[in-house]
Scaffold this active site. Structure first.
Site, PDB file in Angstrom:
ATOM      1  N   GLU A 225      -4.251   8.929   4.507  1.00 26.10           N
ATOM      2  CA  GLU A 225      -4.658   7.944   5.495  1.00 26.10           C
ATOM      3  C   GLU A 225      -3.994   6.601   5.252  1.00 26.10           C
ATOM      4  OE1 GLU A 225      -9.001   8.675   4.298  1.00 26.10           O
ATOM      5  OE2 GLU A 225      -8.971   6.540   4.714  1.00 26.10           O
TER       6      GLU A 225
ATOM      7  N   CYS B  26      -1.782  -0.841   5.256  1.00 25.02           N
ATOM      8  CA  CYS B  26      -2.223  -0.405   3.934  1.00 25.02           C
ATOM      9  C   CYS B  26      -1.858   1.069   3.798  1.00 25.02           C
ATOM     10  CB  CYS B  26      -3.736  -0.606   3.809  1.00 25.02           C
ATOM     11  SG  CYS B  26      -4.424   0.061   2.289  1.00 25.02           S
TER      12      CYS B  26
ATOM     13  N   CYS C 168      -6.488  11.182  -6.114  1.00 32.09           N
ATOM     14  CA  CYS C 168      -6.288  10.241  -7.217  1.00 32.09           C
ATOM     15  C   CYS C 168      -6.980  10.792  -8.449  1.00 32.09           C
ATOM     16  CB  CYS C 168      -6.889   8.877  -6.845  1.00 32.09           C
ATOM     17  SG  CYS C 168      -6.618   7.594  -8.088  1.00 32.09           S
TER      18      CYS C 168
ATOM     19  N   CYS D  97     -12.427   6.086 -10.541  1.00 31.39           N
ATOM     20  CA  CYS D  97     -13.303   4.908 -10.380  1.00 31.39           C
ATOM     21  C   CYS D  97     -14.581   5.334  -9.660  1.00 31.39           C
ATOM     22  CB  CYS D  97     -12.590   3.807  -9.599  1.00 31.39           C
ATOM     23  SG  CYS D  97     -11.109   3.222 -10.441  1.00 31.39           S
TER      24      CYS D  97
ATOM     25  N   CYS E 104     -15.264   4.794  -5.741  1.00 27.53           N
ATOM     26  CA  CYS E 104     -14.153   5.063  -4.829  1.00 27.53           C
ATOM     27  C   CYS E 104     -14.182   6.490  -4.283  1.00 27.53           C
ATOM     28  CB  CYS E 104     -12.840   4.812  -5.550  1.00 27.53           C
ATOM     29  SG  CYS E 104     -11.393   5.086  -4.515  1.00 27.53           S
TER      30      CYS E 104
ATOM     31  N   GLY F 121      -4.829   6.641  -4.018  1.00 28.14           N
ATOM     32  CA  GLY F 121      -3.870   6.880  -5.096  1.00 28.14           C
ATOM     33  C   GLY F 121      -3.664   5.682  -5.997  1.00 28.14           C
TER      34      GLY F 121
ATOM     35  N   SER G 299      -1.436  -2.675  -5.682  1.00 20.01           N
ATOM     36  CA  SER G 299      -2.720  -2.782  -6.375  1.00 20.01           C
ATOM     37  C   SER G 299      -2.836  -1.696  -7.439  1.00 20.01           C
ATOM     38  CB  SER G 299      -3.850  -2.626  -5.342  1.00 20.01           C
ATOM     39  OG  SER G 299      -5.107  -2.733  -5.960  1.00 20.01           O
TER      40      SER G 299
ATOM     41  N   SER H 277      -7.136  -4.510 -10.120  1.00 14.95           N
ATOM     42  CA  SER H 277      -8.531  -4.155  -9.847  1.00 14.95           C
ATOM     43  C   SER H 277      -9.360  -4.379 -11.105  1.00 14.95           C
ATOM     44  CB  SER H 277      -8.621  -2.691  -9.395  1.00 14.95           C
ATOM     45  OG  SER H 277      -7.895  -2.531  -8.208  1.00 14.95           O
ATOM     46  N   LEU H 278     -10.081  -5.474 -11.107  1.00 13.15           N
ATOM     47  CA  LEU H 278     -10.814  -5.895 -12.302  1.00 13.15           C
ATOM     48  C   LEU H 278     -12.243  -5.330 -12.284  1.00 13.15           C
ATOM     49  CD1 LEU H 278     -10.194  -7.677 -14.752  1.00 13.15           C
ATOM     50  CD2 LEU H 278     -10.960  -9.650 -13.427  1.00 13.15           C
ATOM     51  N   HIS H 279     -13.012  -5.776 -11.306  1.00 20.83           N
ATOM     52  CA  HIS H 279     -14.346  -5.231 -11.010  1.00 20.83           C
ATOM     53  C   HIS H 279     -15.415  -5.447 -12.082  1.00 20.83           C
ATOM     54  CE1 HIS H 279     -12.342  -3.699  -7.580  1.00 20.83           C
ATOM     55  NE2 HIS H 279     -11.885  -2.595  -8.102  1.00 20.83           N
TER      56      HIS H 279
ATOM     57  N   ASN I 198     -17.906  -1.271  -0.605  1.00 20.69           N
ATOM     58  CA  ASN I 198     -18.122  -0.452   0.579  1.00 20.69           C
ATOM     59  C   ASN I 198     -18.846   0.813   0.114  1.00 20.69           C
ATOM     60  OD1 ASN I 198     -17.818   0.744   3.107  1.00 20.69           O
ATOM     61  ND2 ASN I 198     -15.763  -0.074   3.339  1.00 20.69           N
TER      62      ASN I 198
ATOM     63  N   CYS J  65     -11.493   3.338   1.338  1.00 21.69           N
ATOM     64  CA  CYS J  65     -10.325   4.226   1.203  1.00 21.69           C
ATOM     65  C   CYS J  65     -10.757   5.645   0.884  1.00 21.69           C
ATOM     66  CB  CYS J  65      -9.327   3.744   0.154  1.00 21.69           C
ATOM     67  SG  CYS J  65      -9.932   2.644  -1.095  1.00 21.69           S
TER      68      CYS J  65
HETATM   69  N1  SAH Z   1      -5.512   2.673  -7.436  1.00 19.55           N
HETATM   70  C1  SAH Z   1      -5.204   1.331  -7.049  1.00 19.55           C
HETATM   71  C2  SAH Z   1      -5.011   1.136  -5.549  1.00 19.55           C
HETATM   72  C3  SAH Z   1      -5.928   1.865  -4.624  1.00 19.55           C
HETATM   73  S1  SAH Z   1      -7.596   1.302  -4.531  1.00 19.55           S
HETATM   74  C4  SAH Z   1      -6.259   0.382  -7.603  1.00 19.55           C
HETATM   75  O1  SAH Z   1      -7.188   0.835  -8.251  1.00 19.55           O
HETATM   76  O2  SAH Z   1      -6.131  -0.828  -7.426  1.00 19.55           O
HETATM   77  C5  SAH Z   1      -7.501  -0.251  -3.715  1.00 19.55           C
HETATM   78  C6  SAH Z   1      -8.642  -1.183  -4.030  1.00 19.55           C
HETATM   79  O3  SAH Z   1      -9.845  -0.765  -3.381  1.00 19.55           O
HETATM   80  C7  SAH Z   1      -8.962  -1.262  -5.506  1.00 19.55           C
HETATM   81  O4  SAH Z   1      -9.224  -2.597  -5.869  1.00 19.55           O
HETATM   82  C8  SAH Z   1     -10.215  -0.406  -5.597  1.00 19.55           C
HETATM   83  O5  SAH Z   1     -10.923  -0.661  -6.751  1.00 19.55           O
HETATM   84  C9  SAH Z   1     -10.921  -0.791  -4.309  1.00 19.55           C
HETATM   85  N2  SAH Z   1     -11.971   0.107  -3.855  1.00 19.55           N
HETATM   86  C10 SAH Z   1     -12.025   1.449  -3.952  1.00 19.55           C
HETATM   87  N3  SAH Z   1     -13.168   1.927  -3.428  1.00 19.55           N
HETATM   88  C11 SAH Z   1     -13.860   0.862  -2.981  1.00 19.55           C
HETATM   89  C12 SAH Z   1     -15.119   0.700  -2.340  1.00 19.55           C
HETATM   90  N4  SAH Z   1     -15.898   1.744  -2.064  1.00 19.55           N
HETATM   91  N5  SAH Z   1     -15.504  -0.556  -2.031  1.00 19.55           N
HETATM   92  C13 SAH Z   1     -14.708  -1.631  -2.306  1.00 19.55           C
HETATM   93  N6  SAH Z   1     -13.524  -1.534  -2.906  1.00 19.55           N
HETATM   94  C14 SAH Z   1     -13.092  -0.306  -3.249  1.00 19.55           C
END
Ligand code: SAH
Length: 344
Positions: free
Chosen positions: A91, A104, A111, A115, A118, A158, A190, A213-215, A289, A332
């Protein structure tokens, strides 16, 4: 068969001259593929038919089939589900902003990073995308919308750094002046934080933006949310980011998905401030999300603002990510996953 759309102009010259064609044909063909966005060899009107037929025998011409398009009624965001030549689905998202159109794209089928919040990782990893398959997401969307794409973010399904060589080649082709000629500064990659690849990318001499992607502001919390944190400590990740900034002069964009009761309290804001203070960076706060497979809930508006204000008081630049396409399987991997499950 050689994947012709993943070749550089130089490589294409070598291939075509080996077939007995004149070198200037490579320039024409490259332009058909990467600028005029031809859907097949038959589109290439100024090339002799015999040459086009010989190419069909020799090369694979990657194009994507549009399986589904969803359009947001709120903001016009469009989400595309594409079938790859082998039937796998990916997608891509098209977003319209004042400063131009942004796409995007996905970098892998599925993947393996795992995470927790995700959707893209729930069914695991299938394979890497080819450079041509990454490009074609942008080309197909340009054909369908009839509008020029000015920004590209590799933030779909991915982990781009887990498909490193194809990623770098994709960037080379996308920014080539004989192709779409997108500015490197308008490309964002990213990553969840693969340290050796961040350092390698820093050495490529590119002007692209790195989003990290820190989080979470500490290792313990980050390990809960992101398995990759067990492999690379936050200290190693931050060192690699500093190195990226030192080498490229490009400020890092830190992504922080706010999850209610998980990473959004005042202590966590303070910890984040100490982690980032003094760095030339930007923080993107993203209300998580929610996906139905996990019970994570997004931080509410008021607490999101509070978190943001704390960072800003400490002079850390910060924005709350505008949520685009909320009504169309926003997160995503959701659209693809829903489709695959329906088929099964
Ligand atoms: N693998 C890479 C790029 C793809 S994810 C990465 O981890 O950065 C793109 C971004 O979306 C990342 O910051 C990821 O952590 C975030 N993401 C994934 N699922 C999400 C969700 N349900 N809500 C908010 N952000 C999300």
């Amino acid at each position: 068969m050689t994947d012709i759309k993943s070749l550089t102009l130089q490589e294409l010259k070598t291939e075509l001259t080996a077939m007995g064609e004149k070198a200037f044909r490579a320039g024409q063909m490259y332009e058909w593929m990467h600028k005029k966005l031809a859907v097949s060899f038959d589109d290439m009107a100024n090339l002799p038919k015999a040459m086009r037929d010989a190419c069909k025998e020799r090369f694979e011409y990657v194009s994507l089939e549009t399986v589904q398009v969803q359009e947001s009624k709120i903001d016009g965001t469009k989400k595309f589900l594409f079938a790859l030549p082998d039937g796998n689905l990916v997608e891509s998202v098209w977003m319209k902003y004042h400063h131009g159109n942004s796409v995007c794209i996905s970098s892998q089928v599925g993947c393996k990073m795992g995470c927790r919040f995700c959707a893209s990782t729930l069914d695991g990893w299938e394979r890497n995308l080819l450079p041509s398959e990454m490009l074609e997401q942008i080309y197909a969307i340009t054909r369908i919308t009839g509008e020029r794409v000015s920004n590209v973010v590799v933030m779909g399904t991915g982990e781009p750094m887990d498909n490193y060589d194809h990623l770098v080649r994709f960037i080379e082709l996308l920014t080539n002046e004989d192709g779409l000629n997108i500015s490197q500064r308008n490309i964002t990659v990213s990553t969840c934080g693969l340290v050796p690849q961040i350092r390698k990318l820093a050495d490529e001499n590119l002007q692209i933006t790195l989003a990290l992607s820190l989080h979470a502001p500490n290792d313990e919390k980050r390990k809960e949310l992101m398995p990759i944190a067990k492999k690379y400590s936050l200290a190693e990740v931050m060192d690699a980011c500093d190195y990226y900034f030192a080498k490229t002069g490009r400020r890092i964009s830190f992504e922080y998905a706010l999850v209610a009761g998980v990473n959004d309290n005042d202590n966590e804001a303070e910890e984040l401030i100490s982690l980032l203070q003094g760095k030339n960076c930007h923080v993107n706060l993203i209300p998580v999300n929610p996906i139905k497979e996990r019970d994570y809930v997004s931080t509410n508006r008021q607490n999101t603002e509070r978190f943001k204000n704390k960072l800003e008081k400490s002079k850390i630049q910060c924005t709350i990510r505008r949520e685009m396409g909320r009504d169309i399987d926003g997160a995503c991997g959701q659209l693809r996953r829903r489709h695959v499950q329906k088929e099964q």
